[in-house]
Design an enzyme around this catalytic site. Sequence first.
Site, PDB file in Angstrom:
ATOM      1  CG  LEU B  24      -2.470   1.305 -17.689  1.00  0.00           C
ATOM      2  CD1 LEU B  24      -1.959   2.691 -17.337  1.00  0.00           C
ATOM      3  CD2 LEU B  24      -3.873   1.404 -18.272  1.00  0.00           C
ATOM      4  CG  HIS B  25       2.162  -3.257 -17.122  1.00  0.00           C
ATOM      5  ND1 HIS B  25       2.707  -3.289 -18.373  1.00  0.00           N
ATOM      6  CD2 HIS B  25       1.067  -4.050 -17.164  1.00  0.00           C
ATOM      7  CE1 HIS B  25       1.995  -4.086 -19.144  1.00  0.00           C
ATOM      8  NE2 HIS B  25       0.989  -4.555 -18.443  1.00  0.00           N
ATOM      9  CB  ALA B  26       4.728  -1.118 -12.212  1.00  0.00           C
ATOM     10  N   PRO B  28       2.737   3.516 -13.772  1.00  0.00           N
ATOM     11  CG  PRO B  28       3.448   3.484 -15.989  1.00  0.00           C
ATOM     12  CD  PRO B  28       3.757   2.923 -14.643  1.00  0.00           C
TER      13      PRO B  28
END
Lengths: 136, 101
Positions: B24-26, B28
């Site tokens: 769950l980074h950048a 997303p």
Amino acid sequence: MVGILIVAHSEQLASGVKEFADQATHGQVPIVAIGGAIDGSLGINAEAIRDGLHRIASDDGVLVLVDFTSAALSVEAVLEDEPAMRVVISNAPLVEGAYLAAVEASVGATLEETAAAALRARDLMKVHPEHRQRFR
Amino acid sequence: MGEGHTGSKIMEERVVKIRHPLGLHARPAADFYRKTREFRSRITVRNITRRSSVELPVSLLNLLQLGASQGHQVLIRAEGEDEREAVAALAALLDQLAAEE
């Protein structure tokens, strides 16, 4: 919608930051990247900054993200001739600030809210506390 | 915390497994944050896979700092008039983002 101007000393750097912010917002935010000197070498091109500002200027305003101080100074100099433009120059780090600002702008934030979101990038912890023995 | 009228919870929550290869980074994280802004409920997240993680109100910065990698379990909580819709939509979005990869 608030627009975002990215000003860096390298065209590739500015374009790369724009690419990242565009992807995070699915291209919904007006973002212009300006980088490099007139001859393409590393530097700042004041006329390109002026053109970029005019391309995204609106009543909602423009947030400018820069890589280094001289980029901010160049933007300030350009703005002296553009007193009607609603522009804030952010003190945020470029990559994280542009990303946070673009996403905030994409949900309809004001210029002030977008500027505040960008500044929060200064508090971003990139190394998780569980890995703190490797954190410097 | 307890229950109000019989059968009506005062909070909605769900544990979801992060299946997106990038976690769950950048991008997303940005999509997740933008989705939360469509609801009025107060929404919080906690990475229950990381023992040190605490429950945090949703903001883009907090999402980035969850350190939620692929395979991690994230607790999504919502409290408010549209809490059920919010949690369902956020869980569905995470599935959709993972499926698009």
